[in-house]
Structures are given as C-alpha cells and as structure tokens.
Design a protein around this motif. Sequence first.
Motif, PDB file in Angstrom:
ATOM      1  N   ALA A  55       0.828  -1.204   0.000  1.00 27.40           N
ATOM      2  CA  ALA A  55       0.000   0.000   0.000  1.00 27.40           C
ATOM      3  C   ALA A  55       0.862   1.253   0.000  1.00 27.40           C
ATOM      4  O   ALA A  55       0.552   2.245  -0.677  1.00 27.40           O
ATOM      5  N   ASN A  56       1.971   1.202   0.731  1.00 24.12           N
ATOM      6  CA  ASN A  56       2.876   2.339   0.803  1.00 24.12           C
ATOM      7  C   ASN A  56       3.619   2.536  -0.519  1.00 24.12           C
ATOM      8  O   ASN A  56       3.728   3.646  -1.047  1.00 24.12           O
ATOM      9  N   LYS A  57       4.102   1.442  -1.093  1.00 24.66           N
ATOM     10  CA  LYS A  57       4.892   1.508  -2.326  1.00 24.66           C
ATOM     11  C   LYS A  57       4.072   1.991  -3.508  1.00 24.66           C
ATOM     12  O   LYS A  57       4.553   2.793  -4.323  1.00 24.66           O
ATOM     13  N   TYR A  58       2.832   1.498  -3.609  1.00 28.15           N
ATOM     14  CA  TYR A  58       2.012   1.818  -4.772  1.00 28.15           C
ATOM     15  C   TYR A  58       0.955   2.896  -4.496  1.00 28.15           C
ATOM     16  O   TYR A  58       0.035   3.093  -5.286  1.00 28.15           O
ATOM     17  N   ASP A  59       1.100   3.580  -3.361  1.00 28.50           N
ATOM     18  CA  ASP A  59       0.224   4.702  -3.022  1.00 28.50           C
ATOM     19  C   ASP A  59      -1.248   4.325  -2.907  1.00 28.50           C
ATOM     20  O   ASP A  59      -2.129   5.059  -3.350  1.00 28.50           O
ATOM     21  N   PHE A  60      -1.501   3.158  -2.303  1.00 31.11           N
ATOM     22  CA  PHE A  60      -2.875   2.807  -1.940  1.00 31.11           C
ATOM     23  C   PHE A  60      -3.162   3.502  -0.607  1.00 31.11           C
ATOM     24  O   PHE A  60      -3.078   2.895   0.453  1.00 31.11           O
ATOM     25  N   LEU A  61      -3.482   4.767  -0.639  1.00 26.69           N
ATOM     26  CA  LEU A  61      -3.567   5.532   0.602  1.00 26.69           C
ATOM     27  C   LEU A  61      -4.621   4.988   1.555  1.00 26.69           C
ATOM     28  O   LEU A  61      -4.394   4.894   2.761  1.00 26.69           O
ATOM     29  N   ASP A  62      -5.794   4.621   1.033  1.00 26.77           N
ATOM     30  CA  ASP A  62      -6.850   4.082   1.904  1.00 26.77           C
ATOM     31  C   ASP A  62      -6.424   2.750   2.513  1.00 26.77           C
ATOM     32  O   ASP A  62      -6.650   2.495   3.697  1.00 26.77           O
ATOM     33  N   LEU A  63      -5.795   1.903   1.699  1.00 28.29           N
ATOM     34  CA  LEU A  63      -5.351   0.598   2.192  1.00 28.29           C
ATOM     35  C   LEU A  63      -4.213   0.766   3.190  1.00 28.29           C
ATOM     36  O   LEU A  63      -4.145   0.044   4.186  1.00 28.29           O
ATOM     37  N   LYS A  64      -3.328   1.716   2.948  1.00 31.57           N
ATOM     38  CA  LYS A  64      -2.203   1.959   3.864  1.00 31.57           C
ATOM     39  C   LYS A  64      -2.713   2.272   5.269  1.00 31.57           C
ATOM     40  O   LYS A  64      -2.216   1.732   6.258  1.00 31.57           O
ATOM     41  N   ARG A  65      -3.724   3.109   5.329  1.00 25.51           N
ATOM     42  CA  ARG A  65      -4.271   3.508   6.629  1.00 25.51           C
ATOM     43  C   ARG A  65      -4.886   2.317   7.357  1.00 25.51           C
ATOM     44  O   ARG A  65      -4.591   2.073   8.528  1.00 25.51           O
ATOM     45  N   VAL A  66      -5.745   1.570   6.676  1.00 20.30           N
ATOM     46  CA  VAL A  66      -6.428   0.463   7.349  1.00 20.30           C
ATOM     47  C   VAL A  66      -5.493  -0.735   7.550  1.00 20.30           C
ATOM     48  O   VAL A  66      -5.687  -1.519   8.484  1.00 20.30           O
ATOM     49  N   ALA A  67      -4.463  -0.868   6.700  1.00 18.36           N
ATOM     50  CA  ALA A  67      -3.510  -1.967   6.878  1.00 18.36           C
ATOM     51  C   ALA A  67      -2.702  -1.779   8.152  1.00 18.36           C
ATOM     52  O   ALA A  67      -2.406  -2.750   8.857  1.00 18.36           O
ATOM     53  N   ALA A  68      -2.338  -0.540   8.456  1.00 22.53           N
ATOM     54  CA  ALA A  68      -1.621  -0.262   9.698  1.00 22.53           C
ATOM     55  C   ALA A  68      -2.508  -0.579  10.904  1.00 22.53           C
ATOM     56  O   ALA A  68      -2.076  -1.210  11.869  1.00 22.53           O
ATOM     57  N   LYS A  69      -3.764  -0.165  10.819  1.00 23.91           N
ATOM     58  CA  LYS A  69      -4.702  -0.451  11.904  1.00 23.91           C
ATOM     59  C   LYS A  69      -4.952  -1.950  12.021  1.00 23.91           C
ATOM     60  O   LYS A  69      -5.038  -2.491  13.123  1.00 23.91           O
ATOM     61  N   GLY A  70      -5.059  -2.620  10.875  1.00 25.34           N
ATOM     62  CA  GLY A  70      -5.308  -4.053  10.878  1.00 25.34           C
ATOM     63  C   GLY A  70      -4.166  -4.840  11.484  1.00 25.34           C
ATOM     64  O   GLY A  70      -4.384  -5.788  12.257  1.00 25.34           O
ATOM     65  N   PHE A  71      -2.928  -4.458  11.137  1.00 26.74           N
ATOM     66  CA  PHE A  71      -1.759  -5.134  11.703  1.00 26.74           C
ATOM     67  C   PHE A  71      -1.751  -4.985  13.216  1.00 26.74           C
ATOM     68  O   PHE A  71      -1.530  -5.949  13.955  1.00 26.74           O
ATOM     69  N   ASN A  72      -2.010  -3.779  13.693  1.00 30.18           N
ATOM     70  CA  ASN A  72      -1.956  -3.529  15.130  1.00 30.18           C
ATOM     71  C   ASN A  72      -3.136  -4.135  15.872  1.00 30.18           C
ATOM     72  O   ASN A  72      -2.992  -4.528  17.026  1.00 30.18           O
ATOM     73  N   ALA A  73      -4.284  -4.224  15.211  1.00 31.40           N
ATOM     74  CA  ALA A  73      -5.428  -4.890  15.844  1.00 31.40           C
ATOM     75  C   ALA A  73      -5.117  -6.367  16.045  1.00 31.40           C
ATOM     76  O   ALA A  73      -5.405  -6.940  17.113  1.00 31.40           O
ATOM     77  N   ALA A  74      -4.487  -6.987  15.042  1.00 32.75           N
ATOM     78  CA  ALA A  74      -4.096  -8.399  15.173  1.00 32.75           C
ATOM     79  C   ALA A  74      -3.022  -8.557  16.240  1.00 32.75           C
ATOM     80  O   ALA A  74      -3.056  -9.497  17.050  1.00 32.75           O
ATOM     81  N   LEU A  75      -2.073  -7.629  16.257  1.00 33.80           N
ATOM     82  CA  LEU A  75      -1.006  -7.664  17.263  1.00 33.80           C
ATOM     83  C   LEU A  75      -1.587  -7.529  18.668  1.00 33.80           C
ATOM     84  O   LEU A  75      -1.180  -8.253  19.596  1.00 33.80           O
ATOM     85  N   ASP A  76      -2.540  -6.641  18.821  1.00 35.04           N
ATOM     86  CA  ASP A  76      -3.186  -6.421  20.114  1.00 35.04           C
ATOM     87  C   ASP A  76      -3.844  -7.697  20.623  1.00 35.04           C
ATOM     88  O   ASP A  76      -3.741  -8.050  21.806  1.00 35.04           O
TER      89      ASP A  76
END
Length: 221
Positions: free
Chosen positions: A131-152
């Motif tokens: 998402a970061n490399k290809y400028d998927f801005l919406d996906l970048k935002r929710v992917a960060a939240k998704g990773f941390n939700a799983a980590l939590d």
Amino acid sequence: MSHIIEQALTVKEDGTTKLTPMTLSDHVKHQWYSSRFSDITIRIRGKDLRLHKVILARHAFFNDILERTKSTEFQASVAMDTDGSVEYFREDPIALEFAFMFLYGYTYMECYAALSDRLDFLVLREIFEIANKYDFLDLKRVAAKGFNAALDVWLCREDAFEVIPMWEAIRLIFEEKAQEKGEAHWLSDHVIGTLQKHSRVLLQQPTRMERVLQICPTLAT
C-alpha cells in the motif's frame, strides 16, 4: 428494452428471500470472482489473476502501467507474454491478492475474511508495504490499523511469544525504521503504541520483555 442481468439474493426480516438488482459497487466487487470480460492477466509467481483494466485504471499507478504496456520497451522490461499477461510484481502473492481485492471495492475486513487461512503477520506487514509503495492511501491507513489490531489480540495470548512470524514482522518493521526506509516509521509508531499497551504484562515476564526490547529498544525510554 434493457435488463439488469446480475441480481443479488436478499433475506428479508420475515425470513423470505427476494432477488434485487445489484448496485454498481456490488457489481464491481462481483467481478473479482468472475473472469467474465477479463481483459488483463497479472501473473504473480506463477499464479494468474484475471482482472479488468477499467477497474485497475481507477488507481493512478495501474493507470500508468496500463498505458505503458502499449510500448514494446515496457513489454520487454516486464516479461509480457504473447497472450498479454503481465509479470511485473515481485511482492508476496497473497499480499498482492489482498491489495487487488481491496481495489475492487472490498473492505479490509472482507479481504481479511476471504484470505484469512493464508494470512500471517509477515503477510499483514507486506500488505502495508505494498500500500505504501504503490500509493494505496486508503489501504495503507487500514492496513496499519489491521496489523496492530491483530497484534493487540495476539499479545493477549499465552503463546504470543511462540508466534515466530509476528516477531519476525515486528523485527523487520523496526529494522526498516532504523534504516529510514520509506515510511516504515509510520507503521512502527503504531506498533510501539500497541507494545506499550501490553508493557505492564510484559514487565512481569522479564525474559519476554528482554526479547521485546531487543527488537524495539525505544520501549525502554
């Protein structure tokens, strides 16, 4: 007289069902699972995704790719086959499949549910990187939240420190932050917050906290 061909099955409150015309967004999402009218094949490590140019072109990066596929120079550089399939991407195929599915209008959680049996923390991290490399801005935002939700969730488990992919993903995130690579710090800041949230429990287990501090020295401050 025109007719709407595709219909969706709707369950009403009384338990009965009826067919209703698909909305435009539902129609676009439906194309993900249909090769009908597919006009481009993206080949990822031997797996073919039969996609649709008109949907990919919604994104600036893919719009540019589609324009460049017309040139012989680009075709040679991406190993474009005579059948028109394009082999351009080198990232994790599951993470790429997730990103393409998101582009078709599925939410992060819908993509997660569809691919859950093939996801781990390394793939979740890779989704953010794509998402970061290809400028998927919406996906970048929710992917960060998704990773941390799983980590939590996983940090609450007794076997959290046995989940090797999780700690390997965290190690890579902070390794990239140390190298100031891309916007890795954007994700690492989220991860630090999640680890700090669990620091009280981690401090009660010195050997585990020591491992965390080896990966993320910032938590010691």
